[in-house]
Design a protein around this motif. Sequence first.
Motif, PDB file in Angstrom:
ATOM      1  N   PRO A 175      44.176  54.322  34.858  1.00 52.02           N
ATOM      2  CA  PRO A 175      43.803  52.905  34.772  1.00 52.02           C
ATOM      3  C   PRO A 175      44.728  52.168  33.812  1.00 52.02           C
ATOM      4  CG  PRO A 175      41.886  54.334  34.473  1.00 52.02           C
ATOM      5  CD  PRO A 175      43.086  55.211  34.418  1.00 52.02           C
ATOM      6  N   ILE A 176      45.153  50.966  34.193  1.00 50.78           N
ATOM      7  CA  ILE A 176      45.980  50.167  33.306  1.00 50.78           C
ATOM      8  C   ILE A 176      45.143  49.744  32.109  1.00 50.78           C
ATOM      9  CG2 ILE A 176      45.474  47.927  34.359  1.00 50.78           C
ATOM     10  CD1 ILE A 176      48.530  47.342  34.105  1.00 50.78           C
ATOM     11  N   PHE A 177      45.778  49.285  31.037  1.00 46.42           N
ATOM     12  CA  PHE A 177      45.084  49.086  29.758  1.00 46.42           C
ATOM     13  C   PHE A 177      43.856  48.212  29.886  1.00 46.42           C
ATOM     14  CE2 PHE A 177      47.556  45.179  29.767  1.00 46.42           C
ATOM     15  CZ  PHE A 177      46.743  44.278  29.099  1.00 46.42           C
ATOM     16  N   PHE A 178      43.920  47.123  30.686  1.00 46.47           N
ATOM     17  CA  PHE A 178      42.798  46.190  30.705  1.00 46.47           C
ATOM     18  C   PHE A 178      41.581  46.737  31.446  1.00 46.47           C
ATOM     19  CE2 PHE A 178      45.723  44.728  34.118  1.00 46.47           C
ATOM     20  CZ  PHE A 178      44.925  44.978  35.224  1.00 46.47           C
ATOM     21  N   ALA A 211      44.924  38.767  35.505  1.00 47.16           N
ATOM     22  CA  ALA A 211      44.366  38.552  36.850  1.00 47.16           C
ATOM     23  C   ALA A 211      45.452  38.673  37.911  1.00 47.16           C
ATOM     24  CB  ALA A 211      43.695  37.187  36.933  1.00 47.16           C
ATOM     25  N   SER A 212      46.677  38.270  37.544  1.00 47.02           N
ATOM     26  CA  SER A 212      47.774  38.323  38.504  1.00 47.02           C
ATOM     27  C   SER A 212      48.180  39.753  38.851  1.00 47.02           C
ATOM     28  CB  SER A 212      48.988  37.563  37.946  1.00 47.02           C
ATOM     29  OG  SER A 212      49.531  38.240  36.817  1.00 47.02           O
ATOM     30  N   VAL A 213      47.762  40.710  38.008  1.00 51.14           N
ATOM     31  CA  VAL A 213      48.086  42.118  38.297  1.00 51.14           C
ATOM     32  C   VAL A 213      46.837  42.931  38.623  1.00 51.14           C
ATOM     33  CG1 VAL A 213      50.250  42.173  37.006  1.00 51.14           C
ATOM     34  CG2 VAL A 213      48.097  42.614  35.800  1.00 51.14           C
ATOM     35  N   GLY A 214      45.764  42.229  39.003  1.00 54.21           N
ATOM     36  CA  GLY A 214      44.620  42.942  39.570  1.00 54.21           C
ATOM     37  C   GLY A 214      43.384  43.061  38.729  1.00 54.21           C
ATOM     38  N   ALA A 215      43.299  42.384  37.590  1.00 50.05           N
ATOM     39  CA  ALA A 215      42.084  42.479  36.764  1.00 50.05           C
ATOM     40  C   ALA A 215      40.912  41.801  37.452  1.00 50.05           C
ATOM     41  CB  ALA A 215      42.326  41.838  35.397  1.00 50.05           C
TER      42      ALA A 215
END
Length: 411
Positions: free
Chosen positions: A241-244, A312-316
């Motif tokens: 999972p990415i950091f966010f 949000a632009s990278v999927g959050a």
Amino acid sequence: MAKSKQAPALKASPLREVVRRHSNTLSKQLQAHQTKIFPPLARKTIRNFTPAEVAKFFGLAEGYLRTVVADLEARDDNDFKPVTGPGNRRVYSVDDVAKLRKLLDETTRGARVPRRYVQNRTEGEDLQVIAVMNFKGGSGKTTTAAHLAQYLGLRGYRVLAIDLDPQASLSALFGTQPEVDVGENETIYGAIRYDDERRSMRDVIRKTYIPGLDLIPGNIELMEFEHTTPKALMQKRPNEPIFFARIQTVIEEVGDDYDVVVIDCPPQLGFLTMSALTAATSVLITVHPQMLDVMSMNQFLAMTSDLLDEIASVGADDRNNWMRFLITRFEPTDGPQNQMVALLRSMFNDDVMVNSMLKSTAISDAGLTNQTLFEVERGQFTRTTYDRALESMNNVNAEIEGLIKQVWGRS
């Protein structure tokens, strides 16, 4: 003419040595203070509650509670026996409250419209994750998070409190000294780190002295997430999972065990805060109604908006159910504060909570011994001071509880 003597040039020690020396001194003093308040083998507890307080937890009239308790004591199929306090009046331990809640819940199950004393969420009611945050320290953020978590626990919800602030004030309020009681890999960092030392979320959860309320403590180790995340972003590990999304991911591991998660966020917009915002289903922003604090909040909102656009632009995910501003440390007799509150309400309308957290010596004095209003003895203050502070706190928390129930579709 005699020449005036020049003062000797100031020879300063290297900054790193000064900082280290003062850090060591302060650490020792804090440990000594903590040992004085809570000896090494002692565990923090919570005071007994009066019938009036217990009746409010259950939403009952005090007279009806007395009748119910008398009936329960007369029965042979349970061991519910509250103790008596001063004046031969019944008092209830926190375990008595939890036991009484279950007994009351059982007595209403056959009713046509049963009361809900045990508040556990049911199918279709999603876990609520509330992030309590502010960009500026001193806004009452940690005090708000601690009292909200305890209030919900005493009201019968299963609550997980997460201390995400490296300063770990929330942990201290729960009787956990970050430098002494919290070891390596025992914060939520242990569950969201990027290397092979990562642990299960359940391994870092601790029980508290309130049934149904658990804690993940914090300490300075949390800063490691701010340092290791940039390197992890460059490495781009697959299936990680990415950091966010990391806090959301680990909360989901234990989501079935809880109804509400309360996150005390750090007073900065770093990777931890962004991860908390992604995990949150609701956001509570504490505001002290003074111009400098409101100006700081303006910067906080602008920066948060930009950062949320980026992730949000990278999927959050955007899972927000509500966002509210909570006026804290409010003095109703202060003219400029009233003007500021009126300005905030005119700008943000219903997004400003109806109830405000009043400034009170009861709250600040309780904090000096790492206690909340639910823990400190009422007799330490004048009756009006304590009752006014507790009423303010309960009104705020009841309003938040109402928002949670609205999300769930409960009346």
